[in-house]
Design a protein around this motif. Sequence first.
Motif, mmCIF file in Angstrom:
data_model
loop_
_atom_site.group_PDB
_atom_site.id
_atom_site.type_symbol
_atom_site.label_atom_id
_atom_site.label_comp_id
_atom_site.label_asym_id
_atom_site.label_seq_id
_atom_site.Cartn_x
_atom_site.Cartn_y
_atom_site.Cartn_z
ATOM 1 N N SER A 2 0.813 -1.197 0.000
ATOM 2 C CA SER A 2 0.000 0.000 0.000
ATOM 3 C C SER A 2 0.855 1.260 0.000
ATOM 4 C CB SER A 2 -0.928 0.001 1.212
ATOM 5 O OG SER A 2 -0.159 -0.058 2.382
ATOM 6 N N GLU A 3 2.101 1.137 0.387
ATOM 7 C CA GLU A 3 2.961 2.302 0.438
ATOM 8 C C GLU A 3 3.353 2.737 -0.964
ATOM 9 O OE1 GLU A 3 7.273 0.776 1.485
ATOM 10 O OE2 GLU A 3 5.740 -0.403 2.511
ATOM 11 N N SER A 4 3.501 4.039 -1.141
ATOM 12 C CA SER A 4 3.881 4.586 -2.432
ATOM 13 C C SER A 4 5.396 4.771 -2.461
ATOM 14 C CB SER A 4 3.180 5.918 -2.644
ATOM 15 O OG SER A 4 3.569 6.481 -3.864
ATOM 16 N N ARG A 5 6.018 4.128 -3.426
ATOM 17 C CA ARG A 5 7.468 4.223 -3.555
ATOM 18 C C ARG A 5 7.815 4.671 -4.960
ATOM 19 N NH1 ARG A 5 9.855 -1.333 -1.689
ATOM 20 N NH2 ARG A 5 8.412 -2.045 -3.254
ATOM 21 N N THR A 6 8.968 5.280 -5.075
ATOM 22 C CA THR A 6 9.481 5.672 -6.377
ATOM 23 C C THR A 6 10.434 4.577 -6.840
ATOM 24 O OG1 THR A 6 9.326 7.999 -5.774
ATOM 25 C CG2 THR A 6 10.740 7.442 -7.649
ATOM 26 N N ILE A 7 10.086 3.942 -7.959
ATOM 27 C CA ILE A 7 10.893 2.856 -8.499
ATOM 28 C C ILE A 7 11.247 3.200 -9.938
ATOM 29 C CG2 ILE A 7 10.993 0.393 -9.037
ATOM 30 C CD1 ILE A 7 8.858 -0.005 -6.823
ATOM 31 N N VAL A 8 12.541 3.292 -10.205
ATOM 32 C CA VAL A 8 13.036 3.653 -11.537
ATOM 33 C C VAL A 8 14.054 2.604 -11.973
ATOM 34 C CG1 VAL A 8 14.301 5.378 -12.884
ATOM 35 C CG2 VAL A 8 12.709 6.116 -11.096
ATOM 36 N N LEU A 9 13.947 2.183 -13.225
ATOM 37 C CA LEU A 9 14.924 1.267 -13.806
ATOM 38 C C LEU A 9 15.621 1.976 -14.957
ATOM 39 C CD1 LEU A 9 16.090 -1.638 -13.733
ATOM 40 C CD2 LEU A 9 14.436 -2.189 -15.539
ATOM 41 N N TYR A 10 16.912 2.256 -14.773
ATOM 42 C CA TYR A 10 17.723 2.806 -15.855
ATOM 43 C C TYR A 10 18.132 1.635 -16.727
ATOM 44 C CZ TYR A 10 17.957 7.191 -13.290
ATOM 45 O OH TYR A 10 17.634 8.353 -12.651
ATOM 46 N N THR A 11 17.887 1.771 -18.029
ATOM 47 C CA THR A 11 18.032 0.640 -18.926
ATOM 48 C C THR A 11 18.371 1.122 -20.331
ATOM 49 O OG1 THR A 11 16.862 -1.344 -19.697
ATOM 50 C CG2 THR A 11 15.529 0.628 -19.414
ATOM 51 N N LYS A 12 18.460 0.181 -21.249
ATOM 52 C CA LYS A 12 18.511 0.499 -22.672
ATOM 53 C C LYS A 12 17.774 -0.606 -23.410
ATOM 54 C CE LYS A 12 23.065 -1.458 -23.676
ATOM 55 N NZ LYS A 12 24.359 -1.198 -24.294
ATOM 56 N N LYS A 13 17.229 -0.261 -24.563
ATOM 57 C CA LYS A 13 16.366 -1.193 -25.293
ATOM 58 C C LYS A 13 17.121 -2.343 -25.937
ATOM 59 C CE LYS A 13 12.634 1.940 -26.461
ATOM 60 N NZ LYS A 13 11.934 2.620 -27.543
ATOM 61 N N GLU A 14 18.312 -2.068 -26.473
ATOM 62 C CA GLU A 14 18.990 -3.080 -27.280
ATOM 63 C C GLU A 14 20.292 -3.555 -26.652
ATOM 64 O OE1 GLU A 14 19.442 -1.674 -31.274
ATOM 65 O OE2 GLU A 14 17.353 -1.065 -31.402
ATOM 66 N N ASN A 15 20.600 -4.817 -26.914
ATOM 67 C CA ASN A 15 21.875 -5.409 -26.510
ATOM 68 C C ASN A 15 22.141 -5.327 -25.008
ATOM 69 O OD1 ASN A 15 22.497 -6.047 -29.226
ATOM 70 N ND2 ASN A 15 23.181 -3.954 -29.551
ATOM 71 N N CYS A 16 21.125 -5.617 -24.219
ATOM 72 C CA CYS A 16 21.286 -5.606 -22.773
ATOM 73 C C CYS A 16 20.494 -6.765 -22.163
ATOM 74 C CB CYS A 16 20.843 -4.274 -22.180
ATOM 75 S SG CYS A 16 21.090 -4.183 -20.392
ATOM 76 N N PRO A 17 21.066 -7.970 -22.186
ATOM 77 C CA PRO A 17 20.363 -9.123 -21.630
ATOM 78 C C PRO A 17 19.985 -8.940 -20.155
ATOM 79 C CG PRO A 17 22.288 -9.836 -22.874
ATOM 80 C CD PRO A 17 22.350 -8.337 -22.778
ATOM 81 N N ASP A 18 20.861 -8.321 -19.371
ATOM 82 C CA ASP A 18 20.535 -8.116 -17.954
ATOM 83 C C ASP A 18 19.360 -7.159 -17.775
ATOM 84 O OD1 ASP A 18 22.429 -9.897 -17.062
ATOM 85 O OD2 ASP A 18 23.896 -8.371 -16.499
ATOM 86 N N CYS A 19 19.217 -6.195 -18.685
ATOM 87 C CA CYS A 19 18.071 -5.282 -18.627
ATOM 88 C C CYS A 19 16.774 -6.065 -18.823
ATOM 89 C CB CYS A 19 18.177 -4.198 -19.697
ATOM 90 S SG CYS A 19 19.570 -3.071 -19.473
ATOM 91 N N GLU A 20 16.794 -6.995 -19.770
ATOM 92 C CA GLU A 20 15.602 -7.815 -20.021
ATOM 93 C C GLU A 20 15.265 -8.682 -18.807
ATOM 94 O OE1 GLU A 20 13.609 -7.300 -22.603
ATOM 95 O OE2 GLU A 20 15.054 -5.726 -23.120
ATOM 96 N N VAL A 21 16.283 -9.232 -18.175
ATOM 97 C CA VAL A 21 16.064 -10.055 -16.979
ATOM 98 C C VAL A 21 15.476 -9.195 -15.859
ATOM 99 C CG1 VAL A 21 17.193 -11.433 -15.193
ATOM 100 C CG2 VAL A 21 17.837 -11.727 -17.588
ATOM 101 N N ALA A 22 16.004 -7.983 -15.688
ATOM 102 C CA ALA A 22 15.495 -7.077 -14.641
ATOM 103 C C ALA A 22 14.035 -6.720 -14.910
ATOM 104 C CB ALA A 22 16.352 -5.820 -14.579
ATOM 105 N N LYS A 23 13.701 -6.403 -16.151
ATOM 106 C CA LYS A 23 12.318 -6.068 -16.508
ATOM 107 C C LYS A 23 11.390 -7.251 -16.259
ATOM 108 C CE LYS A 23 13.756 -2.869 -20.131
ATOM 109 N NZ LYS A 23 13.843 -2.663 -21.588
ATOM 110 N N ARG A 24 11.852 -8.441 -16.620
ATOM 111 C CA ARG A 24 11.046 -9.644 -16.420
ATOM 112 C C ARG A 24 10.827 -9.892 -14.923
ATOM 113 N NH1 ARG A 24 12.848 -12.475 -20.285
ATOM 114 N NH2 ARG A 24 14.784 -13.089 -19.279
ATOM 115 N N PHE A 25 11.880 -9.701 -14.114
ATOM 116 C CA PHE A 25 11.771 -9.866 -12.667
ATOM 117 C C PHE A 25 10.695 -8.921 -12.103
ATOM 118 C CE2 PHE A 25 12.739 -8.500 -8.382
ATOM 119 C CZ PHE A 25 12.950 -9.696 -7.713
ATOM 120 N N LEU A 26 10.755 -7.659 -12.502
ATOM 121 C CA LEU A 26 9.780 -6.688 -12.003
ATOM 122 C C LEU A 26 8.366 -7.053 -12.461
ATOM 123 C CD1 LEU A 26 11.901 -3.466 -12.557
ATOM 124 C CD2 LEU A 26 11.367 -4.543 -10.361
ATOM 125 N N ALA A 27 8.221 -7.470 -13.707
ATOM 126 C CA ALA A 27 6.905 -7.864 -14.224
ATOM 127 C C ALA A 27 6.378 -9.101 -13.494
ATOM 128 C CB ALA A 27 6.984 -8.128 -15.724
#
Length: 81
Positions: A2-27
């Motif tokens: 219920s608490e409101s938090r600020t969550i930001v993921l600095y990323t890039k669209k291409e050639n970043c497998p770890d970015c995709e894993v992080a996005k999948r984890f959050l989803a």
Amino acid sequence: MSESRTIVLYTKKENCPDCEVAKRFLADHNIGYESRDVVEEREYMLELVQQYRSMSVPTLVVDGQAVIGFKQDEYKELLGV
């Protein structure tokens, strides 16, 4: 969560497998976040470097605390999942 938090993921669209894993984890955990592409928006790269002393993506920031790279255990602890 219920608490409101600020969550930001600095990323890039291409050639970043770890970015995709992080996005999948959050989803998979139904965690809403703001995605900031450091390639498309130069100001996001400047923020990342100046505020968080990072030049790496993904960098997850929750209420001002940063985790540089995808580190599942640190993500879980920081997000409370």
